[in-house]
Design an enzyme around this catalytic site. Structure first.
Site, PDB file in Angstrom:
ATOM      1  N   PHE A 227       0.873  -1.179   0.000  1.00 45.15           N
ATOM      2  CA  PHE A 227       0.000   0.000   0.000  1.00 45.15           C
ATOM      3  C   PHE A 227       0.907   1.226   0.000  1.00 45.15           C
ATOM      4  O   PHE A 227       1.665   1.442   0.947  1.00 45.15           O
ATOM      5  CB  PHE A 227      -0.869  -0.044   1.266  1.00 45.15           C
ATOM      6  CG  PHE A 227      -2.024   0.908   1.276  1.00 45.15           C
ATOM      7  CD1 PHE A 227      -3.330   0.450   1.092  1.00 45.15           C
ATOM      8  CD2 PHE A 227      -1.838   2.268   1.484  1.00 45.15           C
ATOM      9  CE1 PHE A 227      -4.404   1.316   1.116  1.00 45.15           C
ATOM     10  CE2 PHE A 227      -2.911   3.150   1.508  1.00 45.15           C
ATOM     11  CZ  PHE A 227      -4.203   2.671   1.331  1.00 45.15           C
ATOM     12  N   GLU A 262      -0.966  -7.409   5.387  1.00 42.21           N
ATOM     13  CA  GLU A 262       0.320  -8.086   5.474  1.00 42.21           C
ATOM     14  C   GLU A 262       1.357  -7.134   6.065  1.00 42.21           C
ATOM     15  O   GLU A 262       1.665  -6.095   5.483  1.00 42.21           O
ATOM     16  CB  GLU A 262       0.761  -8.537   4.069  1.00 42.21           C
ATOM     17  CG  GLU A 262       2.082  -9.269   4.110  1.00 42.21           C
ATOM     18  CD  GLU A 262       2.499  -9.793   2.752  1.00 42.21           C
ATOM     19  OE1 GLU A 262       1.735  -9.667   1.783  1.00 42.21           O
ATOM     20  OE2 GLU A 262       3.613 -10.321   2.676  1.00 42.21           O
TER      21      GLU A 262
HETATM   22  C1  LIG Z   1       0.498  -3.142   4.137  1.00 43.37           C
HETATM   23  C2  LIG Z   1       1.609  -2.207   3.813  1.00 43.37           C
HETATM   24  O1  LIG Z   1       1.931  -2.002   2.677  1.00 43.37           O
HETATM   25  S1  LIG Z   1       2.426  -1.407   5.084  1.00 43.37           S
HETATM   26  C3  LIG Z   1       3.356  -0.138   4.301  1.00 43.37           C
HETATM   27  C4  LIG Z   1       2.570   1.098   4.119  1.00 43.37           C
HETATM   28  N1  LIG Z   1       3.238   1.958   3.180  1.00 43.37           N
HETATM   29  C5  LIG Z   1       4.314   2.685   3.482  1.00 43.37           C
HETATM   30  O2  LIG Z   1       4.789   2.762   4.601  1.00 43.37           O
HETATM   31  C6  LIG Z   1       4.939   3.397   2.309  1.00 43.37           C
HETATM   32  C7  LIG Z   1       5.195   4.865   2.552  1.00 43.37           C
HETATM   33  N2  LIG Z   1       4.045   5.571   3.119  1.00 43.37           N
HETATM   34  C8  LIG Z   1       2.882   5.726   2.446  1.00 43.37           C
HETATM   35  O3  LIG Z   1       2.667   5.237   1.356  1.00 43.37           O
HETATM   36  C9  LIG Z   1       1.827   6.594   3.127  1.00 43.37           C
HETATM   37  O4  LIG Z   1       2.466   7.464   4.003  1.00 43.37           O
HETATM   38  C10 LIG Z   1       0.758   5.793   3.909  1.00 43.37           C
HETATM   39  C11 LIG Z   1       0.107   4.779   2.996  1.00 43.37           C
HETATM   40  C12 LIG Z   1       1.356   5.063   5.105  1.00 43.37           C
HETATM   41  C13 LIG Z   1      -0.297   6.801   4.393  1.00 43.37           C
HETATM   42  O5  LIG Z   1      -0.891   7.427   3.270  1.00 43.37           O
HETATM   43  P1  LIG Z   1      -1.355   8.964   3.316  1.00 43.37           P
HETATM   44  O6  LIG Z   1      -2.052   9.266   2.051  1.00 43.37           O
HETATM   45  O7  LIG Z   1      -0.228   9.830   3.696  1.00 43.37           O
HETATM   46  O8  LIG Z   1      -2.417   8.858   4.474  1.00 43.37           O
HETATM   47  P2  LIG Z   1      -3.461  10.000   4.921  1.00 43.37           P
HETATM   48  O9  LIG Z   1      -3.135  11.294   4.275  1.00 43.37           O
HETATM   49  O10 LIG Z   1      -4.832   9.462   4.689  1.00 43.37           O
HETATM   50  O11 LIG Z   1      -3.159  10.047   6.454  1.00 43.37           O
HETATM   51  C14 LIG Z   1      -1.823  10.249   6.887  1.00 43.37           C
HETATM   52  C15 LIG Z   1      -1.720  11.457   7.771  1.00 43.37           C
HETATM   53  O12 LIG Z   1      -2.096  12.630   7.081  1.00 43.37           O
HETATM   54  C16 LIG Z   1      -3.052  13.352   7.849  1.00 43.37           C
HETATM   55  N3  LIG Z   1      -3.930  14.034   6.887  1.00 43.37           N
HETATM   56  C17 LIG Z   1      -4.929  13.501   6.177  1.00 43.37           C
HETATM   57  N4  LIG Z   1      -5.506  14.447   5.415  1.00 43.37           N
HETATM   58  C18 LIG Z   1      -4.819  15.571   5.624  1.00 43.37           C
HETATM   59  C19 LIG Z   1      -4.914  16.879   5.111  1.00 43.37           C
HETATM   60  N5  LIG Z   1      -5.847  17.226   4.211  1.00 43.37           N
HETATM   61  N6  LIG Z   1      -4.014  17.800   5.537  1.00 43.37           N
HETATM   62  C20 LIG Z   1      -3.059  17.466   6.426  1.00 43.37           C
HETATM   63  N7  LIG Z   1      -2.922  16.241   6.958  1.00 43.37           N
HETATM   64  C21 LIG Z   1      -3.796  15.312   6.565  1.00 43.37           C
HETATM   65  C22 LIG Z   1      -3.743  12.284   8.635  1.00 43.37           C
HETATM   66  O13 LIG Z   1      -4.363  12.788   9.791  1.00 43.37           O
HETATM   67  C23 LIG Z   1      -2.591  11.382   8.990  1.00 43.37           C
HETATM   68  O14 LIG Z   1      -1.855  11.946  10.066  1.00 43.37           O
HETATM   69  P3  LIG Z   1      -0.797  11.078  10.923  1.00 43.37           P
HETATM   70  O15 LIG Z   1       0.269  10.604   9.970  1.00 43.37           O
HETATM   71  O16 LIG Z   1      -0.289  12.033  11.934  1.00 43.37           O
HETATM   72  O17 LIG Z   1      -1.587   9.938  11.468  1.00 43.37           O
END
Ligand SMILES: CC(=O)SCCNC(=O)CCNC(=O)[C@H](O)C(C)(C)COP(=O)(O)OP(=O)(O)OC[C@H]1O[C@@H](n2cnc3c(N)ncnc32)[C@H](O)[C@@H]1OP(=O)(O)O
Length: 410
Positions: A227, A262
């Protein structure tokens, strides 16, 4: 004196690799989180000065381009950096260009985005007004543009997921969901992120007849495997929208029995917890729970209804109870909801999970204190997670409430 100083010829691979998404009028550039699968455990590159490895992708088709730049090279024997990268990209489909020229030729390819649109959502910011985000689903095993896109994008798994590895693209049980940012006026789309999902067929019976029956009923367990939301699009709610979409789709699908993840990373765990809590709250899942402790029957029945794995569901129950305790207006009819009951509920699960290790501690008070420490750590984490959950039923915290979780955190 020779010019040979190893440190001067060693650079960080993570800082030297620049990934770009080339849009028609701009390029979004960012660094990877991991390069060890490509450039070795130490994530360092030896033998170059002023190194810049450009790995650029067309923003829509993700056609890859590699361009390596440096001011000097120690010898002809040092690793060929483009070749190291090419091992992880579709070789015949990747352009390796001389420095400087690569960016010009990137945005030309005509490409039909693969799969079918299974969901759309609007952007969250003002700059997003002219765009719509679309979630597309396809099977790489079916070939065509889906397979091409999959082969181009899979390098992101190595670059952004710790211990990530490639999936078997020709296995038809894999589904890929991609998110595109698409201009409402029909222009070129930009790739935002993706997830891969595996379907396990759930065989429950014991006889050949059961097996046929089970197959006819076709029940599956979905495993969300990889993801990724690419860095320019992180923290804008796209991860949340994609995860929500998956759950909405799987909850509607009668053939899906359970959804698992996973090896989730910490940031994914947070995303998952908050999305699960909001979804469960929306479904008023605690209705029907009248008394603590939660019975196994209620837990198993409700967990199946919500298609969640047991541990994650139990964690969500615990967090929801904690939230309800601190928000007196929530529509919950648990007659004996208090701090002690929730503590017992949580401690019981921690105890059962760590039973072997705890029972090895001969001294009872030490055992109790270890369990209590684990409980306190978990409760703190729950409070951190709960602070950002948008509960529909949320009510203001009461000032005179000594059990207030958020007070404890201050
Ligand atoms: C099963 C697996 O694959 S595990 C591995 C998961 N993937 C990774 O680690 C790869 C690298 N990381 C990523 O791809 C991403 O960071 C992810 C998938 C973990 C999260 O995706 P994102 O699109 O950033 O998530 P999202 O935006 O919905 O939420 C993340 C944060 O942004 C914040 N957020 C959401 N919308 C907004 C917004 N409009 N403005 C500011 N912040 C926001 C959320 O509150 C959350 O805060 P937190 O990190 O303090 O909890």
């Amino acid at each position: 004196m020779s010019d040979y100083d190893p440190a001067a010829w060693t650079v960080s691979a993570n800082e030297s690799l620049f990934i770009s998404l080339a849009e028609p009028t701009r390029a979004l550039t960012f660094n990877p989180e991991f390069t060890y699968p490509i450039y070795g455990e130490a994530e360092q590159i030896f033998g170059y000065k002023d190194l810049r490895i450009n790995l650029a992708f067309d923003c829509e088709s993700l056609k890859p381009f590699i361009g390596v730049k440096f001011s000097s090279k120690l010898s002809e024997d040092v690793k060929k950096l483009d070749e190291e990268l090419l091992k992880f990209l579709p070789k015949d489909d990747t352009l390796v260009q001389d420095e400087g020229k690569w960016l010009d030729s990137i945005t030309e390819e005509k490409f039909e985005k693969p799969g079918i649109v299974v969901g759309t959502y609007p952007g969250t910011s003002k700059e997003d007004e002219d765009f719509v985000y679309e979630i597309r689903k396809f099977k790489p095993s079916e070939g065509g543009n889906g397979l091409s896109l999959h082969k181009r994008m899979q390098i992101f798994v190595l670059l952004f997921i710790e211990a990530g590895s490639y999936i078997e693209a020709d296995d038809p049980t894999w589904d890929v969901y991609v998110v595109y940012k698409t201009p409402k006026n029909g222009g070129k789309s930009s790739f935002v992120g993706f997830t891969t999902v595996y379907s396990y067929w759930k065989y429950k019976g014991h006889t050949e007849h059961d097996e046929i029956e089970d197959k006819l009923q076709s029940k599956y367990r979905k495993k969300i495997s990889q993801f990724i939301i690419l860095p320019p699009y992180q923290h804008q709610g796209h991860g949340k929208r994609l995860y929500q979409h998956l759950f909405d789709e799987f909850l509607k699908d009668d053939t899906v029995e359970e959804v698992t993840i996973e090896d989730p990373s910490e940031s994914f765990d947070d995303l998952r917890d908050r999305c699960d809590l909001e979804r469960l709250d929306g479904a008023k899942f605690l209705t029907g729970l009248s008394k603590l402790p939660v019975t196994t029957e209620w837990l198993l029945a409700e967990k199946s209804k919500q298609k969640m794995d047991k541990r994650q569901f139990e964690r969500c129950v615990e967090m929801s109870l904690l939230h309800a305790l601190n928000n007196k207006g929530t529509s919950l009819e648990v007659s004996n909801l208090d701090t002690k009951q929730i503590r017992l509920q949580i401690k019981k699960r921690i105890y059962l999970k760590n039973r072997d290790a705890l029972e090895e501690i001969p001294d009872e008070s030490e055992r109790k204190s270890k369990l209590h420490d684990a409980y306190e750590r978990l409760q703190e984490d729950y409070i951190r997670i709960l602070e950002k959950v948008k509960f529909i039923n949320k009510r203001p915290l009461e000032d005179d409430d000594d059990t207030s979780a958020s007070k404890k955190q201050k």
